[in-house]
Structures are given as structure tokens and as C-alpha cells.
Design a protein around this motif. Structure first.
Motif, PDB file in Angstrom:
ATOM      1  N   LYS A   1       0.840  -1.204   0.000  1.00  0.00           N
ATOM      2  CA  LYS A   1       0.000   0.000   0.000  1.00  0.00           C
ATOM      3  C   LYS A   1       0.873   1.251   0.000  1.00  0.00           C
ATOM      4  CE  LYS A   1      -3.815   2.197   2.418  1.00  0.00           C
ATOM      5  NZ  LYS A   1      -4.853   2.011   3.459  1.00  0.00           N
ATOM      6  N   LYS A   2       1.925   1.221   0.782  1.00  0.00           N
ATOM      7  CA  LYS A   2       2.854   2.356   0.830  1.00  0.00           C
ATOM      8  C   LYS A   2       3.495   2.586  -0.539  1.00  0.00           C
ATOM      9  CE  LYS A   2       7.154   3.706   3.035  1.00  0.00           C
ATOM     10  NZ  LYS A   2       8.273   3.197   3.829  1.00  0.00           N
ATOM     11  N   VAL A   3       3.957   1.511  -1.164  1.00  0.00           N
ATOM     12  CA  VAL A   3       4.572   1.616  -2.494  1.00  0.00           C
ATOM     13  C   VAL A   3       3.561   2.131  -3.507  1.00  0.00           C
ATOM     14  CG1 VAL A   3       5.553   0.274  -4.406  1.00  0.00           C
ATOM     15  CG2 VAL A   3       6.377  -0.091  -2.066  1.00  0.00           C
ATOM     16  N   PHE A   4       2.332   1.628  -3.446  1.00  0.00           N
ATOM     17  CA  PHE A   4       1.303   2.112  -4.358  1.00  0.00           C
ATOM     18  C   PHE A   4       1.120   3.618  -4.206  1.00  0.00           C
ATOM     19  CE2 PHE A   4      -3.019   3.528  -5.070  1.00  0.00           C
ATOM     20  CZ  PHE A   4      -3.190   3.174  -6.397  1.00  0.00           C
ATOM     21  N   ASN A   5       0.995   4.073  -2.968  1.00  0.00           N
ATOM     22  CA  ASN A   5       0.777   5.500  -2.719  1.00  0.00           C
ATOM     23  C   ASN A   5       1.968   6.360  -3.137  1.00  0.00           C
ATOM     24  OD1 ASN A   5      -1.860   5.293  -1.732  1.00  0.00           O
ATOM     25  ND2 ASN A   5      -1.136   4.783   0.312  1.00  0.00           N
ATOM     26  N   GLU A   6       3.166   5.803  -3.061  1.00  0.00           N
ATOM     27  CA  GLU A   6       4.369   6.556  -3.428  1.00  0.00           C
ATOM     28  C   GLU A   6       4.641   6.549  -4.934  1.00  0.00           C
ATOM     29  OE1 GLU A   6       7.460   4.716  -1.134  1.00  0.00           O
ATOM     30  OE2 GLU A   6       6.837   5.713   0.718  1.00  0.00           O
ATOM     31  N   LYS A   7       4.287   5.467  -5.624  1.00  0.00           N
ATOM     32  CA  LYS A   7       4.700   5.321  -7.024  1.00  0.00           C
ATOM     33  C   LYS A   7       3.585   5.268  -8.054  1.00  0.00           C
ATOM     34  CE  LYS A   7       7.917   2.366  -8.029  1.00  0.00           C
ATOM     35  NZ  LYS A   7       8.705   1.136  -8.131  1.00  0.00           N
ATOM     36  N   PHE A   8       2.429   4.743  -7.690  1.00  0.00           N
ATOM     37  CA  PHE A   8       1.445   4.400  -8.709  1.00  0.00           C
ATOM     38  C   PHE A   8       0.116   5.144  -8.635  1.00  0.00           C
ATOM     39  CE2 PHE A   8       4.026   0.453  -8.206  1.00  0.00           C
ATOM     40  CZ  PHE A   8       4.605   0.464  -9.462  1.00  0.00           C
ATOM     41  N   CYS A   9      -0.195   5.774  -7.531  1.00  0.00           N
ATOM     42  CA  CYS A   9      -1.518   6.392  -7.416  1.00  0.00           C
ATOM     43  C   CYS A   9      -1.647   7.581  -8.370  1.00  0.00           C
ATOM     44  CB  CYS A   9      -1.825   6.796  -5.985  1.00  0.00           C
ATOM     45  SG  CYS A   9      -0.941   8.242  -5.397  1.00  0.00           S
ATOM     46  N   LEU A  10      -2.868   7.858  -8.772  1.00  0.00           N
ATOM     47  CA  LEU A  10      -3.154   8.913  -9.739  1.00  0.00           C
ATOM     48  C   LEU A  10      -2.657  10.271  -9.262  1.00  0.00           C
ATOM     49  CD1 LEU A  10      -4.457   9.764 -12.398  1.00  0.00           C
ATOM     50  CD2 LEU A  10      -6.616  10.019 -11.158  1.00  0.00           C
ATOM     51  N   GLU A  11      -2.854  10.556  -8.003  1.00  0.00           N
ATOM     52  CA  GLU A  11      -2.433  11.856  -7.467  1.00  0.00           C
ATOM     53  C   GLU A  11      -0.934  12.098  -7.654  1.00  0.00           C
ATOM     54  OE1 GLU A  11      -6.195  10.612  -5.719  1.00  0.00           O
ATOM     55  OE2 GLU A  11      -4.255   9.607  -5.781  1.00  0.00           O
ATOM     56  N   LYS A  12      -0.142  11.048  -7.548  1.00  0.00           N
ATOM     57  CA  LYS A  12       1.314  11.165  -7.721  1.00  0.00           C
ATOM     58  C   LYS A  12       1.704  11.269  -9.189  1.00  0.00           C
ATOM     59  CE  LYS A  12       3.124  10.742  -3.576  1.00  0.00           C
ATOM     60  NZ  LYS A  12       4.060  11.655  -2.987  1.00  0.00           N
ATOM     61  N   ASN A  13       0.875  10.766 -10.070  1.00  0.00           N
ATOM     62  CA  ASN A  13       1.258  10.665 -11.474  1.00  0.00           C
ATOM     63  C   ASN A  13       0.462  11.544 -12.427  1.00  0.00           C
ATOM     64  OD1 ASN A  13       3.349   8.486 -11.447  1.00  0.00           O
ATOM     65  ND2 ASN A  13       1.714   7.484 -10.318  1.00  0.00           N
ATOM     66  N   PHE A  14      -0.525  12.254 -11.934  1.00  0.00           N
ATOM     67  CA  PHE A  14      -1.396  13.028 -12.806  1.00  0.00           C
ATOM     68  C   PHE A  14      -0.619  14.042 -13.639  1.00  0.00           C
ATOM     69  CE2 PHE A  14      -4.270  16.565 -13.765  1.00  0.00           C
ATOM     70  CZ  PHE A  14      -5.228  15.867 -14.488  1.00  0.00           C
ATOM     71  N   GLU A  15       0.247  14.808 -13.030  1.00  0.00           N
ATOM     72  CA  GLU A  15       1.015  15.821 -13.764  1.00  0.00           C
ATOM     73  C   GLU A  15       1.890  15.196 -14.843  1.00  0.00           C
ATOM     74  OE1 GLU A  15       1.008  19.155 -13.969  1.00  0.00           O
ATOM     75  OE2 GLU A  15      -0.771  19.054 -12.696  1.00  0.00           O
ATOM     76  N   LYS A  16       2.483  14.055 -14.544  1.00  0.00           N
ATOM     77  CA  LYS A  16       3.316  13.368 -15.530  1.00  0.00           C
ATOM     78  C   LYS A  16       2.485  12.922 -16.732  1.00  0.00           C
ATOM     79  CE  LYS A  16       6.444  11.560 -12.019  1.00  0.00           C
ATOM     80  NZ  LYS A  16       6.871  10.362 -11.313  1.00  0.00           N
ATOM     81  N   VAL A  17       1.279  12.421 -16.453  1.00  0.00           N
ATOM     82  CA  VAL A  17       0.396  11.991 -17.536  1.00  0.00           C
ATOM     83  C   VAL A  17      -0.004  13.188 -18.392  1.00  0.00           C
ATOM     84  CG1 VAL A  17      -1.881  11.018 -18.068  1.00  0.00           C
ATOM     85  CG2 VAL A  17      -0.463   9.972 -16.303  1.00  0.00           C
ATOM     86  N   VAL A  18      -0.361  14.287 -17.754  1.00  0.00           N
ATOM     87  CA  VAL A  18      -0.748  15.496 -18.481  1.00  0.00           C
ATOM     88  C   VAL A  18       0.412  15.976 -19.348  1.00  0.00           C
ATOM     89  CG1 VAL A  18      -1.353  17.947 -18.215  1.00  0.00           C
ATOM     90  CG2 VAL A  18      -2.504  16.210 -16.840  1.00  0.00           C
TER      91      VAL A  18
END
Length: 110
Positions: A85-102
Motif C-alpha cells: 500500500k505504501k509503495v502504491f501511494n508513493e509510485k502508482f496512485c493517480l495523485e502522484k502521477n497526474f502531472e506526468k500523464v498530463v
């Protein structure tokens, strides 16, 4: 599906081939102990004996052993689920990656 994840004690992803499965991410985000295979994508998310159990694809004996290990070691499995869960929140969650996707989609230029 949310109710199934909430009721689960263990998540098993016995894939032969994957491309970073969303169901695995959901299990990680819920802090479930995970047993998966070394199919592409799964090993990007799960590190054996740290965030879950990783087995060789098409090896039913190894998969069964990992499931039994997870069931017979509930505290270890729980800790690996929390680490996933910690790894997911640090690496994969949308909030962490949204800017990169945009940025990748160049949506800022619209």
C-alpha cells in the motif's frame, strides 16, 4: 468490486502475461497481502518477500506454496500488504502521477 476487495484476506494474481494490471494496483491500494507471478507488469509493482509473494508463471506448485505461506504467516502477510500500500501511494496512485500523464499527453498546451 470494492466490497470483494474489502472482504478479502489475500489477493492472488496468477497471470501468465500482463501489462501492469489495474486489479493488482487496487489490491495494493487496499493493503491486501498479494501473491502474484513474475509476468511483466506484476514484478514492476510487487517485490518478492517485501511487498508480496512473487512466483514463476505457470508453476502451480510454487503458487500453491506462496498462498499457503501467506495464509500460514498472517502477520508477515499483513506487513507485506501494508508495504505494498505504501509503495502504491508513493509510485502508482493517480495523485502522484497526474502531472506526468498530463505532460506526456501535452494537455497543458490546449
Amino acid at each position: 468490486l470494492e466490497n470483494y476487495y474489502q472482504e478479502a484476506d489475500l489477493y492472488v494474481q496468477s497471470s501468465i502475461e500482463e501489462c501492469l494490471p489495474l486489479a493488482l494496483f487496487k489490491a495494493m491500494s487496499m493493503g491486501l497481502p498479494i501473491v502474484t507471478t513474475n509476468a511483466n507488469g506484476c514484478t514492476e509493482a510487487i517485490e518478492n518477500d517485501k511487498t508480496g509473494y512473487v512466483c514463476n508463471s505457470r508453476n502451480s506448485h510454487m503458487l500453491l506454496k506462496a498462498i499457503l505461506d501467506a495464509m500460514n504467516n498472517p502477520e508477515k502477510s499483513r506487513m507485506m500488504g501494508l508495504e505494498a500500500k505504501k509503495v502504491f501511494n508513493e509510485k502508482f496512485c493517480l495523485e502522484k502521477n497526474f502531472e506526468k500523464v498530463v505532460q506526456q499527453l501535452n494537455l497543458n498546451d490546449l
